[in-house]
Design a protein around this motif. Structure first.
Motif, short mmCIF file in Angstrom:
data_model
loop_
_atom_site.label_atom_id
_atom_site.label_comp_id
_atom_site.label_asym_id
_atom_site.label_seq_id
_atom_site.Cartn_x
_atom_site.Cartn_y
_atom_site.Cartn_z
N MET A 1 -34.41 78.88 -36.74
CA MET A 1 -33.47 77.95 -37.37
C MET A 1 -32.39 77.55 -36.37
N GLY A 2 -31.97 76.28 -36.41
CA GLY A 2 -30.91 75.82 -35.51
C GLY A 2 -29.56 76.38 -35.91
N LYS A 3 -28.64 76.36 -34.95
CA LYS A 3 -27.30 76.86 -35.21
C LYS A 3 -26.29 75.76 -34.89
N LEU A 4 -25.31 75.62 -35.77
CA LEU A 4 -24.31 74.56 -35.63
C LEU A 4 -22.91 75.17 -35.71
N LEU A 5 -22.00 74.70 -34.84
CA LEU A 5 -20.59 75.04 -35.00
C LEU A 5 -19.92 73.93 -35.79
N PHE A 6 -19.26 74.27 -36.89
CA PHE A 6 -18.42 73.29 -37.59
C PHE A 6 -17.00 73.59 -37.15
N ALA A 7 -16.40 72.65 -36.40
CA ALA A 7 -15.10 72.89 -35.76
C ALA A 7 -13.98 72.76 -36.78
N THR A 8 -13.91 73.74 -37.68
CA THR A 8 -12.86 73.76 -38.68
C THR A 8 -12.47 75.20 -38.94
N THR A 9 -11.27 75.40 -39.48
CA THR A 9 -10.90 76.72 -39.98
C THR A 9 -10.67 76.64 -41.49
N ASN A 10 -11.00 75.47 -42.07
CA ASN A 10 -10.78 75.24 -43.50
C ASN A 10 -11.97 75.78 -44.30
N PRO A 11 -11.77 76.86 -45.09
CA PRO A 11 -12.89 77.48 -45.80
C PRO A 11 -13.55 76.54 -46.82
N GLY A 12 -12.76 75.63 -47.41
CA GLY A 12 -13.31 74.68 -48.40
C GLY A 12 -14.31 73.73 -47.76
N LYS A 13 -13.95 73.20 -46.59
CA LYS A 13 -14.85 72.27 -45.89
C LYS A 13 -16.13 73.00 -45.46
N LEU A 14 -15.98 74.24 -45.01
CA LEU A 14 -17.13 75.03 -44.55
C LEU A 14 -18.09 75.28 -45.72
N ARG A 15 -17.53 75.65 -46.87
CA ARG A 15 -18.36 75.90 -48.06
C ARG A 15 -19.13 74.63 -48.43
N GLU A 16 -18.43 73.49 -48.39
CA GLU A 16 -19.06 72.21 -48.77
C GLU A 16 -20.25 71.91 -47.85
N LEU A 17 -20.08 72.12 -46.54
CA LEU A 17 -21.17 71.84 -45.60
C LEU A 17 -22.33 72.81 -45.81
N ARG A 18 -22.00 74.08 -46.02
CA ARG A 18 -23.08 75.08 -46.22
C ARG A 18 -23.87 74.74 -47.47
N GLU A 19 -23.19 74.32 -48.54
CA GLU A 19 -23.89 73.93 -49.78
C GLU A 19 -24.82 72.76 -49.51
N LEU A 20 -24.33 71.79 -48.75
CA LEU A 20 -25.13 70.60 -48.46
C LEU A 20 -26.37 70.95 -47.65
N MET A 21 -26.23 71.89 -46.71
CA MET A 21 -27.35 72.20 -45.83
C MET A 21 -28.31 73.20 -46.46
N GLY A 22 -27.86 73.88 -47.53
CA GLY A 22 -28.74 74.74 -48.31
C GLY A 22 -29.61 75.69 -47.49
N GLY A 23 -29.09 76.27 -46.44
CA GLY A 23 -29.85 77.26 -45.68
C GLY A 23 -30.79 76.66 -44.64
#
Ligand code: IMP
Length: 198
Positions: A1-23
């Motif tokens: 699986m690929g690995k991505l850095l999301f350049a944020t420290t905002n937990p809300g934005k991180l959760r939103e992206l993880r939900e969108l990518m669904g694993g």
């Protein structure tokens, strides 16, 4: 699986992206890495700031990196606060107070505004991809609703009568500038992992 850095420290934005990518992609944030040099968001456009951050963090981390910049653009204020949205006051309440004061003489029909979010995906070497999400609405005369953050309580979403702060997080993500930009970026993110499109 690929690995991505999301350049944020905002937990809300991180959760939103993880939900969108669904694993389909392993997403790490700045909080998961040893400290990297901070990047100054000093560009005059959302695009400029997002690309500057994505390129700098991709080079420093040697990982494909997603960065975002977002804000509120108010027509009667010539697009302000725009890229200055986070620095328009010392707290969310202070920023809202200043915005309502700046618009106190502006009638309903002149209070059009939009949230914008620009996402940039950069690899350590090579081209960067940019995607824009917009959400139209208008600025109310007083705050309403308790969800969300930032300017949400004074932003009434076009086509309805609720403020962004009166939407659930699922409803917000369906119409928000960030949700739209994330969904436009999804195919580019999937291509990183070599996973098939869903
Ligand atoms: P940044 O993209 O994290 O730098 O955020 C910029 C600023 O724009 C935030 O601090 C908020 O004030 C505002 N903003 C961005 N997105 C939203 C949103 O979804 N709701 C309310 N305010 C937002």
């Amino acid at each position: 699986m690929g690995k991505l850095l999301f350049a944020t420290t905002n937990p809300g934005k991180l959760r939103e992206l993880r939900e969108l990518m669904g694993g389909d992609l392993e997403v790490v944030s700045l909080a998961d890495l040893p400290p990297l040099p901070e990047v100054d968001e000093d560009q005059p456009t959302f695009e400029g700031n997002a690309e500057k951050k994505a390129r700098a963090y991709a080079a420093a981390s040697e990982l494909p990196t997603l960065a975002d910049d977002s804000g509120l653009c108010v027509e009667a204020l010539g697009g302000r606060p725009g890229v200055q949205s986070a620095r328009y006051g010392d707290s969310d309440a202070d920023r809202i107070r200043r915005l309502l004061k700046a618009l106190e003489d502006v009638p309903v029909e002149g209070r059009r505004a939009e949230f914008r979010c620009v996402l940039c995906l950069a690899k350590p070497i090579g081209e960067a991809v940019l995607e824009l999400g917009r959400c139209e609405g208008r600025i109310l005369f007083a705050p309403r609703g308790a969800n969300g953050f930032g300017y949400d309580p004074v932003f009434e979403v076009a086509g309805g009568s609720r403020t962004m702060a009166e939407l659930s997080s699922v409803e917000k993500s369906a119409v928000s500038h960030r949700g739209i930009a994330f969904r436009k970026m999804r195919p580019h993110l999937l291509a990183l992992g070599g996973a098939g499109h869903r």
